[in-house]
Design a protein around this motif. Sequence first.
Motif, short mmCIF file in Angstrom:
data_model
loop_
_atom_site.label_atom_id
_atom_site.label_comp_id
_atom_site.label_asym_id
_atom_site.label_seq_id
_atom_site.Cartn_x
_atom_site.Cartn_y
_atom_site.Cartn_z
N CYS A 112 33.10 45.68 45.87
CA CYS A 112 33.63 44.95 44.72
C CYS A 112 35.13 44.80 44.90
O CYS A 112 35.89 45.77 44.78
N HIS A 113 35.57 43.60 45.24
CA HIS A 113 36.99 43.37 45.48
C HIS A 113 37.51 42.32 44.52
O HIS A 113 36.76 41.60 43.87
N SER A 114 38.81 42.21 44.46
CA SER A 114 39.44 41.25 43.56
C SER A 114 39.30 39.84 44.11
O SER A 114 38.84 39.63 45.24
N ASP A 115 39.70 38.89 43.32
CA ASP A 115 39.74 37.50 43.77
C ASP A 115 40.75 37.37 44.90
O ASP A 115 41.77 38.03 44.92
N ASP A 118 44.30 36.93 44.05
CA ASP A 118 44.90 38.00 43.24
C ASP A 118 45.36 39.16 44.11
O ASP A 118 45.36 40.31 43.67
N THR A 119 45.73 38.88 45.34
CA THR A 119 46.15 39.93 46.28
C THR A 119 47.64 39.86 46.59
O THR A 119 48.16 40.72 47.29
N LYS A 122 50.60 42.71 45.79
CA LYS A 122 49.89 43.84 45.21
C LYS A 122 49.40 44.74 46.34
O LYS A 122 49.48 44.39 47.52
N GLU A 124 46.48 45.37 47.22
CA GLU A 124 45.07 45.03 47.41
C GLU A 124 44.76 44.90 48.90
O GLU A 124 45.44 44.16 49.62
N HIS A 145 39.77 38.72 54.20
CA HIS A 145 40.65 37.73 53.57
C HIS A 145 40.97 36.63 54.57
O HIS A 145 41.33 36.90 55.73
#
Length: 487
Positions: A112-115, A118-119, A122, A124, A145
């Motif tokens: 489960c990772h962020s959009d 949205d990295t 951050k 992430e 990514h």
Amino acid sequence: MQHLVVPRLPTALCDEPAVVLPGYDLWLIYVDNVHVIPGAIDLERFESALSQALSLYPHAAGRLRRCGGRWSIELTNSSVPVDVSYEQEKSLSLVLQNDYVIQEDLSPLLSCHSDGADTVDKEEPLLWLKLTFFEEQTCIGVSWHHTLGDAIAMHRFMLTLSQLYQCKSPEFAPFIFRKHDFPPPSDDIAAKYYDKIRHLHHSCSPAELGAAFSEANAEVQNFQWRLSSEELRRLRTMVSGSVYQALSTQDCLTAYVVTVLNLVQEKPIGIVTNVCNYRRVKAPFIAENVAGNAFSNAIADSLPIDLAGIASAIHTSIIHTRGVQYLMNWLSTASDRMLHQANLGKVFFFSPHDDVLVGNSNVCIDWCSAHFGFPDSTRFHTCGFSKFYLRSFRSNPVKEDGNTWHSRAGSIDISIGIPVTLKTRVEEIFSRGFQLEQLQGHHDSTTLPESPRTSVCNAVARALRNWIGRFTYKKGGFGRWCQVDTR
């Protein structure tokens, strides 16, 4: 349970603070894949191999940064998460419905990772992995990514990880991380090439992307089909013959799909867009083993009406995009557009159109070669479909009677989003097979005039139209279509 793995020091970029990202690298999304291993992965050995792989590809352990409108991956040597799940009491068949490469939903096998957008700035991770242990199989979920590189770069990382896990030396030479940064195009070049970057015309905020995609693909279903090596050989022989010997199998397959679509829908396909790998183009600004995104788009928008002519137009458009000056101008224009939109906080939405077919072929990539010690039996899966988005992959191996694995050598899986109202008719056409014997008969009986190309093309087109016309209807005639290819 989550394990954190850091690169083994020193890394390949121990003297560099960051990897600078040009605009054409700013694809702010994750690519999600799953490798299915028919056995148990040794967790400790996997983590050791991952640490070594991250030492060779340290940008995968970095963090995405933006400063003054310029983007980079800071080489922080941060930890990469490896989620571990044990599902021995469950069957993998509850997640994977079949052995096609494209699956409807792989989320249970992924972290489960962020959009992807949205990295920025951050902590992430740009790479997530998940190991899911079933009774006799292990699934390796990979979320990569897109700023780390394209499908070829991702495959090379996974193959390197697989080989290190097997205590083998990596097959590929070390990646090159320095990318060419093109200056903004002149006004004349920007105007001339604007229509050649149609995939970058529409952008939106990350929050709007999901709703826009759902709306555009309402009443669209995924159509999948598997074509054997013999079927593909016969198709290529029929379409290319002795006149179009330069045509690839993908050119011919794309042309066939276009022809079928133009026979079953009211509005013909008018544009074919191909995603083209340019790593092997000889130019001072290209490195074949770059850790980045090395692809452009080829557009064929003046297609003839015949099967062989369509295939030839697609092939010609791909060759055209590999011209050094064209590629330089295209990359300059695309890079400037992508950088501008990224700095506005926008992502690109590939809006489907009724008369446009976009294709993206991964046939040149042997995803199953990242087998972690289980050659000929490891499978590969990914997900995602969209209206008139044609995707091609090498087929997965199959387990036959006696629990022996059989390679589908030369076989290709295709996937394309089809409107619900057309899907049954498309399935019916494909289910009858190419029936190339009938077409071959027309081909062989044709007396070639002074211009054999026209005669062969028309004979094939007439035969295919007459054959399909026995069981399907369409107002209007043959039209045009579009595809994407990463050859």
